[in-house]
Design a protein around this motif. Structure first.
Motif, PDB file in Angstrom:
ATOM      1  N   TYR A  19       0.832  -1.198   0.000  1.00 53.89           N
ATOM      2  CA  TYR A  19       0.000   0.000   0.000  1.00 53.89           C
ATOM      3  C   TYR A  19       0.872   1.256   0.000  1.00 53.89           C
ATOM      4  CZ  TYR A  19      -3.650   3.315   1.336  1.00 53.89           C
ATOM      5  OH  TYR A  19      -4.506   4.376   1.378  1.00 53.89           O
ATOM      6  N   ALA A  20       1.944   1.249   0.810  1.00 54.89           N
ATOM      7  CA  ALA A  20       2.855   2.392   0.837  1.00 54.89           C
ATOM      8  C   ALA A  20       3.525   2.585  -0.513  1.00 54.89           C
ATOM      9  CB  ALA A  20       3.902   2.206   1.929  1.00 54.89           C
ATOM     10  N   VAL A  21       3.936   1.483  -1.144  1.00 53.03           N
ATOM     11  CA  VAL A  21       4.558   1.577  -2.462  1.00 53.03           C
ATOM     12  C   VAL A  21       3.564   2.123  -3.481  1.00 53.03           C
ATOM     13  CG1 VAL A  21       5.560   0.242  -4.358  1.00 53.03           C
ATOM     14  CG2 VAL A  21       6.203  -0.265  -1.996  1.00 53.03           C
ATOM     15  N   ILE A  25       3.868   5.514  -5.726  1.00 49.43           N
ATOM     16  CA  ILE A  25       3.807   5.492  -7.195  1.00 49.43           C
ATOM     17  C   ILE A  25       2.804   6.522  -7.701  1.00 49.43           C
ATOM     18  CG2 ILE A  25       3.107   4.110  -9.192  1.00 49.43           C
ATOM     19  CD1 ILE A  25       4.272   1.668  -7.746  1.00 49.43           C
ATOM     20  N   ILE A  26       1.620   6.558  -7.075  1.00 52.83           N
ATOM     21  CA  ILE A  26       0.596   7.515  -7.509  1.00 52.83           C
ATOM     22  C   ILE A  26       1.087   8.949  -7.316  1.00 52.83           C
ATOM     23  CG2 ILE A  26      -1.731   8.374  -7.072  1.00 52.83           C
ATOM     24  CD1 ILE A  26      -2.490   5.501  -6.258  1.00 52.83           C
ATOM     25  N   ALA A  27       1.720   9.215  -6.178  1.00 54.18           N
ATOM     26  CA  ALA A  27       2.237  10.558  -5.928  1.00 54.18           C
ATOM     27  C   ALA A  27       3.307  10.939  -6.933  1.00 54.18           C
ATOM     28  CB  ALA A  27       2.794  10.645  -4.508  1.00 54.18           C
ATOM     29  N   ILE A 130       7.310  18.159  -4.013  1.00 51.81           N
ATOM     30  CA  ILE A 130       6.391  17.425  -3.153  1.00 51.81           C
ATOM     31  C   ILE A 130       6.431  15.918  -3.382  1.00 51.81           C
ATOM     32  CG2 ILE A 130       4.376  17.573  -4.698  1.00 51.81           C
ATOM     33  CD1 ILE A 130       4.493  17.860  -0.823  1.00 51.81           C
ATOM     34  N   ALA A 131       6.684  15.446  -4.601  1.00 54.03           N
ATOM     35  CA  ALA A 131       6.623  14.003  -4.869  1.00 54.03           C
ATOM     36  C   ALA A 131       7.641  13.208  -4.047  1.00 54.03           C
ATOM     37  CB  ALA A 131       6.789  13.733  -6.360  1.00 54.03           C
ATOM     38  N   PRO A 132       8.944  13.559  -4.059  1.00 51.70           N
ATOM     39  CA  PRO A 132       9.883  12.778  -3.246  1.00 51.70           C
ATOM     40  C   PRO A 132       9.682  12.951  -1.748  1.00 51.70           C
ATOM     41  CG  PRO A 132      11.018  14.621  -4.303  1.00 51.70           C
ATOM     42  CD  PRO A 132       9.643  14.554  -4.887  1.00 51.70           C
ATOM     43  N   VAL A 133       9.211  14.128  -1.311  1.00 47.83           N
ATOM     44  CA  VAL A 133       8.956  14.342   0.115  1.00 47.83           C
ATOM     45  C   VAL A 133       7.826  13.432   0.596  1.00 47.83           C
ATOM     46  CG1 VAL A 133       8.054  15.990   1.810  1.00 47.83           C
ATOM     47  CG2 VAL A 133       9.866  16.679   0.238  1.00 47.83           C
ATOM     48  N   TYR A 134       6.750  13.365  -0.162  1.00 44.28           N
ATOM     49  CA  TYR A 134       5.627  12.493   0.210  1.00 44.28           C
ATOM     50  C   TYR A 134       6.074  11.040   0.238  1.00 44.28           C
ATOM     51  CZ  TYR A 134       1.055  10.193   0.116  1.00 44.28           C
ATOM     52  OH  TYR A 134      -0.028   9.398   0.410  1.00 44.28           O
ATOM     53  N   ALA A 135       6.826  10.619  -0.794  1.00 45.89           N
ATOM     54  CA  ALA A 135       7.286   9.231  -0.852  1.00 45.89           C
ATOM     55  C   ALA A 135       8.185   8.903   0.334  1.00 45.89           C
ATOM     56  CB  ALA A 135       8.016   8.968  -2.170  1.00 45.89           C
ATOM     57  N   ALA A 136       9.086   9.828   0.693  1.00 48.87           N
ATOM     58  CA  ALA A 136       9.989   9.587   1.816  1.00 48.87           C
ATOM     59  C   ALA A 136       9.236   9.488   3.132  1.00 48.87           C
ATOM     60  CB  ALA A 136      11.025  10.713   1.896  1.00 48.87           C
ATOM     61  N   ARG A 144      12.883   3.133   1.291  1.00 50.78           N
ATOM     62  CA  ARG A 144      12.805   4.578   1.040  1.00 50.78           C
ATOM     63  C   ARG A 144      13.642   5.000  -0.172  1.00 50.78           C
ATOM     64  NH1 ARG A 144      14.609   6.280   5.617  1.00 50.78           N
ATOM     65  NH2 ARG A 144      16.696   6.733   4.839  1.00 50.78           N
ATOM     66  N   GLY A 145      14.827   4.424  -0.336  1.00 56.26           N
ATOM     67  CA  GLY A 145      15.655   4.795  -1.474  1.00 56.26           C
ATOM     68  C   GLY A 145      14.967   4.501  -2.793  1.00 56.26           C
ATOM     69  N   SER A 146      14.276   3.367  -2.860  1.00 59.96           N
ATOM     70  CA  SER A 146      13.589   2.991  -4.097  1.00 59.96           C
ATOM     71  C   SER A 146      12.405   3.894  -4.383  1.00 59.96           C
ATOM     72  CB  SER A 146      13.119   1.534  -4.016  1.00 59.96           C
ATOM     73  OG  SER A 146      14.216   0.661  -3.864  1.00 59.96           O
ATOM     74  N   VAL A 147      11.559   4.128  -3.380  1.00 61.38           N
ATOM     75  CA  VAL A 147      10.338   4.893  -3.647  1.00 61.38           C
ATOM     76  C   VAL A 147      10.629   6.378  -3.845  1.00 61.38           C
ATOM     77  CG1 VAL A 147       8.863   3.242  -2.447  1.00 61.38           C
ATOM     78  CG2 VAL A 147       9.781   5.190  -1.192  1.00 61.38           C
TER      79      VAL A 147
END
Length: 520
Positions: A19-21, A25-27, A130-136, A144-147
């Protein structure tokens, strides 16, 4: 590292959560829009120049103005995301890009086209921050490195889609072709602006707002076990300066919290930074500063010109070759995503720079020979070398420097500084992107196209030196612990690693003697 991972799992830290992944992806899909704009503009500029009779200066301004306007988005996105939340900021970014794409697709003249590019640039600034911040913030340390590298692969996928759109839509009449290329970005923007609202909010942002119960509910969905959720919540609360009372109950929500989040951040970053924060800012801002000085924007945005200079003649062949660039970029970023959490940030980044330096030097050599040869009589080896090293450069960049810049810079900031620190990092990234894209044509006319790539190779050497000395490894550490990594400077970390290397053989000798084994 294996023992550390097992210890973290015993204390409630699990591995991957689908679910986190999926949320990450959507973000990250917002980054496809930015990549599409970059890729499609590289081909559209050929038709815009013919249709609107633009000169080289206007072409450079059109190419770079998106990054200049992205400054506005990136510098305000951090404060906005601290105020309205990470999820709504992604929706806002998609909405702004929708407006820009519509303006460009309907542009009757160069002025309107430039205005649409500016509006889209603001949306790009929001998206990149915002995309990498949300993923992190929503993922665990193990993935975390992958997402957080997902935005970069989405950018590359968007570039590839843009190249394919160029090739397919080039067959339309001139007046419609480039407008269709640029206007298509409005369709996915509209869908994403609404769909992203179904995603959960960042649990770290919710804690910063004092909404601990909601944060726990989100963590229960993005963690594999309830224990992992509880442990991560405790770490986030500690980092945010929130403590349970004696009975173990969370503190009551302060109604002024939402208004106060983010205040004082700029003062802490730039006026009174602690030594660890200072080192974090140097590392995070530095990777953004050097990313585009390797010349990636010149190769991606002006690849049609590079292939033409290398000897590819027809427009359809040039556009087909750029599709190969997009495929290479996307494929090697996917490789990076598989490797970044296995072998670490530093080995991948430094290996990537080694390939970049070699590729740029060879590209500069090949293009110099082609340029100094008579038309259509360049040595075959020089033509092959020039074309091949474009692809090796793209591959080298995409397997390390490209994705790791975003992954590394999004994870090193302390929670209280993350959103606005990431905003400044994106602003630096966009300034360097604009500097390269708006000056490359003038640069290669001044020092030759081969000389321009020799210059980029030298700058890549500086980037490797910077990262080796000032950017420590962050693989496998929770976000709340990364500030500790920067508590010591490079010299102290180097001496510590040497001491550990000396102690390991000594401990092995002692163990052998304890077992009664004679030393040779």
């Amino acid at each position: 590292m294996g023992e550390e991972k097992q210890q973290r799992q015993r204390h409630g830290h699990a591995g991957k959560n689908k679910y986190a992944v999926a949320c990450s992806i959507i973000a990250s899909i917002i980054s496809i829009l930015m990549g599409y704009d970059t890729g499609v503009m590289s081909g559209a500029m050929l038709f815009i120049k013919e249709d609107l009779n633009t000169n080289d200066t206007q072409v450079q301004v059109l190419a770079g103005i998106l990054n200049v306007c992205a400054l506005v988005g990136s510098l305000t996105a951090g404060r906005v995301s601290d105020w309205v939340g990470r999820r709504r900021t992604i929706s806002l970014a998609a909405s702004i890009f929708l407006a820009g794409s519509a303006l460009m697709g309907l542009a009757p003249n160069f002025g309107t086209l430039l205005a649409g590019r500016c509006v889209a640039g603001v949306g790009v600034g929001y998206a990149l921050m915002i995309a990498p911040v949300y993923a992190a913030e929503i993922s665990s340390a193990e993935i975390r490195g992958s997402v957080t590298s997902l935005p970069e692969i989405c950018i590359s996928f968007g570039i590839l889609i843009g190249y394919v759109a160029n090739y397919l839509l080039a067959k339309l009449p001139l007046v419609y072709g480039w407008r269709a290329m640029l206007g298509l970005g409005a369709l996915p923007s509209a869908v994403l602006a609404v769909a992203v609202l179904a995603m959960p909010e960042s649990p770290r942002w919710l804690v910063m707002q004092g909404r601990v119960d909601q944060a726990l509910a989100v963590l229960r969905r993005v963690c594999d076990t309830a224990r992992e959720a509880d442990v991560r919540l405790a770490e986030i609360k500690t980092a945010a300066g929130l403590a349970d009372d004696a009975a173990g109950a969370p503190p009551p929500r302060d109604p002024t919290t939402a208004r106060s989040v983010g205040k004082g951040v700029w003062k802490e970053m730039f006026l009174h930074p602690t030594p660890p924060v200072r080192r974090i800012l140097v590392a995070a801002f530095g990777v953004h500063f050097f990313q585009h000085l390797t010349g990636i924007e010149a190769v991606v945005l002006y690849s049609p010109r590079i292939f033409t200079a290398a000897g590819i003649a027809t427009r359809s062949e040039v556009l087909a070759a750029t599709i190969g660039v997009g495929v290479t970029k996307t494929g090697f970023i996917m490789t990076a995503i598989l490797l970044v959490d296995r072998i670490g940030r530093r080995p991948l980044y430094l290996s990537s720079l080694a390939g970049i330096i070699a590729s740029l030097a060879c590209l500069g050599l090949g293009l110099t020979v082609v340029e100094r040869s008579s038309p259509h009589h360049a040595p075959t080896w020089a033509v092959v070398l020039s074309i091949a090293t474009v692809f090796t450069f793209i591959a080298s960049f995409s397997v390390g420097v490209g994705p790791i810049t975003w992954a590394y810079s999004s994870e090193v900031y302390p929670l209280r500084l993350r959103a606005q620190g990431a905003s400044v990092g994106v602003a630096i990234n966009r300034v360097m992107n604009a500097a390269v894209s708006m000056t490359f044509v003038s640069l290669y006319k001044a020092v030759t196209i081969g000389g321009a790539f020799f210059l980029f190779a030298g700058l890549a050497v500086l980037a490797a030196t910077f990262f080796y000395f000032l950017c420590p490894e962050t693989q496998g550490r929770p976000l709340e612990e990364i500030e500790e990594v920067f508590s010591h400077g490079w010299r102290a970390r180097h001496l510590s690693s040497l001491a550990a290397a000396v102690e390991l053989p000594a401990s092995n000798v002692a163990a052998d003697n304890g077992n009664g084994k004679a030393r040779p």
